[in-house]
Design an enzyme around this catalytic site. Structure first.
Site, short mmCIF file in Angstrom:
data_model
loop_
_atom_site.label_atom_id
_atom_site.label_comp_id
_atom_site.label_asym_id
_atom_site.label_seq_id
_atom_site.Cartn_x
_atom_site.Cartn_y
_atom_site.Cartn_z
N THR A 117 -26.81 32.96 8.88
CA THR A 117 -27.95 33.86 8.84
C THR A 117 -29.09 33.25 9.65
OG1 THR A 117 -29.42 35.19 7.45
CG2 THR A 117 -28.81 33.03 6.59
N GLU A 118 -29.80 34.12 10.38
CA GLU A 118 -30.77 33.67 11.39
C GLU A 118 -31.84 32.75 10.83
OE1 GLU A 118 -29.34 36.71 11.03
OE2 GLU A 118 -30.49 38.09 12.28
N ASN A 119 -32.19 32.96 9.55
CA ASN A 119 -33.29 32.18 8.98
C ASN A 119 -32.86 30.80 8.51
OD1 ASN A 119 -31.93 33.89 7.05
ND2 ASN A 119 -33.35 33.14 5.52
N GLY A 120 -31.67 30.35 8.94
CA GLY A 120 -31.40 28.93 8.81
C GLY A 120 -30.40 28.50 7.76
N SER A 154 -31.09 27.49 14.69
CA SER A 154 -30.35 28.68 14.30
C SER A 154 -30.06 29.58 15.50
CB SER A 154 -31.17 29.46 13.26
OG SER A 154 -30.44 30.57 12.81
#
Lengths: 223, 249
Positions: free
Chosen positions: A48-51, A90
């Protein structure tokens, strides 16, 4: 009219092409369903993009930890072997070609692989999030979508009319009627629902469907 | 060499009108709510700082945190990737009324622009946004046969971030996905203030576990049991707690 696949069935079909051990990003919303349908014996690692790499299902209501969310800002849980990292790392995973698959939603897909999935036009507040990044770098960028819009217009087109998310980025489209590859600037039909004729499928597709060998039956369980 | 600041008011003192402020967080995860609310307190008491440019992934949610800054009229411009949220009314109304500017940046480009700002790289090329409306006016160049868009670094006067542990030298760790943009923002701002859930003496963080080295941090202020934006919004909170009365027709 042929009974089309439900969203869950489209997600199921897309999940069958994800290999064991693949690193996968699922777009916000409908594509998140793909995670539920991994074939037995296979385990993908979700990004997921937020890490976060290696997250699992949503926690039970009341047990959310709001420091542990996905890109859709929904609460998630961790699987053993999960990892945290900052936003630049990320997106290095995204653009750097480290993800095996990204599966995204779409307003429109063009036969050259152009994708429109972030804006329906100039009205309101524009918001792009990670959409324009995700279309670059994954080894496969697949789209899951209904074959037509809610008012019956084709979503697979010769050229997108809505603002583009990315140019020439989509490699496969899983729809409610068919599985279509994008190769050499054309749509190549790989599978279709057995009950729909080629002519009827072509009639709801906004660009020519090419054939390259046999067309398989798109057979999906009841879900 | 002790970067501890005794209280929030001192931590946010000196941020001038017109400043560019990076604020950590992705949605509510990692949002330094107490630092933001201290900044609002100062604005309500003194009229400053105002005309701020705020850099964050989003543009606030509900009536707390960044949304409350916008609601109070402190923010001139947002630089963000996704100015929508569960309750985006504050930003949406100001934006549609032409009272706040927006620079919309793809999320990965936003992260890399901030990283570049902190790393002394004035510009870089990315495939993201090539051929789209968001690449308009930007230089394009081909590398190994593929087109890329030039993007410029982002820097700030101040970064306000939230961390988990912080030692007196400013070394930081984060909590789960609350890390997000904060390590990048800490690098890209002339002055970085971190609110930390627990301040520890040097040696209290294993050097192997430091995520943001203290060289990037100007000051830490301890805020034990920090508020979580999502929890505040689920409780329908507003800041300041008594929301300004709406004008009655």
């Amino acid at each position: 009219m042929t009974r089309k696949l439900t969203n869950a069935q489209i997600a199921w079909r897309a999940a069958q092409d994800i290999a064991d051990g693949a690193y996968v990003n699922l777009g916000i919303g409908f594509p998140e369903m793909v995670a539920k349908f991994q074939p037995p014996g296979r385990q993908a690692v979700f990004h997921t993009e937020n890490g976060v790499l290696g997250f699992g299902e949503a926690p039970p209501a009341g047990q959310e930890d709001w420091d542990l969310i996905n890109a859709g800002k929904k609460a998630i849980t961790l699987k053993p072997g999960a990892a945290f990292f900052h936003h630049a790392d990320s997106f290095a995973m995204v653009r750097g070609g480290h993800l095996d698959v990204a599966i995204l939603g779409a307003y429109q897909v063009a036969q050259n692989g152009d994708l429109a999935n972030w804006s329906t036009g100039p009205k309101g507040v524009p918001a792009v999030g990670g959409a324009m990044d995700l279309v670059h770098g994954a080894k496969r960028v697949a789209v899951i979508t209904d074959h037509v819009t809610k008012d019956g217009k084709p979503k697979l087109l010769e050229a997108c009319t809505l603002p583009l998310t990315g140019v020439g980025c989509v490699t496969r489209v899983y729809t409610s009627l068919a599985v279509v590859d994008i190769e050499g600037g054309r749509f190549v039909l790989r599978e279709k629902l057995p009950a729909i004729s080629l002519d009827d499928l072509q009639a709801v597709t906004g660009a020519r469907l090419h054939l390259d060998g046999a067309v398989g039956d798109l057979v999906v369980p009841e879900l | 060499m002790d970067k501890r600041i005794p209280n929030l008011a001192e931590a946010i003192a000196g941020i001038p009108d017109g400043a560019t402020v990076m604020i950590g967080g992705f949605g509510g995860s990692g949002a330094p709510i107490e630092l933001i609310h201290a900044l609002i307190d100062r604005y309500l008491a003194t009229g400053s700082p105002r005309d701020l440019t705020v850099i964050n992934n989003n543009a606030g949610n509900g009536h707390v945190g960044i949304a409350a800054m916008i609601e109070q009229g402190m923010v001139r411009k947002m630089v963000c990737s996704f100015p929508r949220s569960a309750d985006p009314r504050v930003f949406t109304e100001k934006y549609l009324a032409g009272e706040i500017a927006l620079e919309l940046v793809p999320q990965g480009t936003l992260a890399e622009r901030i990283r570049a700002g902190g790393a002394g790289i004035p510009a870089f090329y990315t495939p993201t946004s090539y051929g789209t409306d968001l690449a308009r006016g930007k230089p394009v160049a081909e590398f190994d046969g593929r087109p890329y868009v030039q993007e410029r670094w982002l820097k700030a006067d101040v970064a306000l971030i939230k961390a988990e542990l912080g030692d007196h030298y400013g070394n930081l760790t984060y909590r789960m996905a609350a890390r997000n943009f904060s390590p990048l923002m800490a690098m890209a701002a002339a002055r970085t203030i971190a609110q930390v859930t627990r301040a520890v003496a040097p040696g209290g963080i294993d050097p192997e576990h430091v995520v943001t080295p203290g060289i990037f941090v100007s000051g830490i202020v301890e805020v034990a049991n920090p508020a979580q934006e999502e929890a505040l919004n689920r409780a329908d909170a507003a800041y300041p707690p008594a929301r300004p009365q709406e004008v009655q027709a």
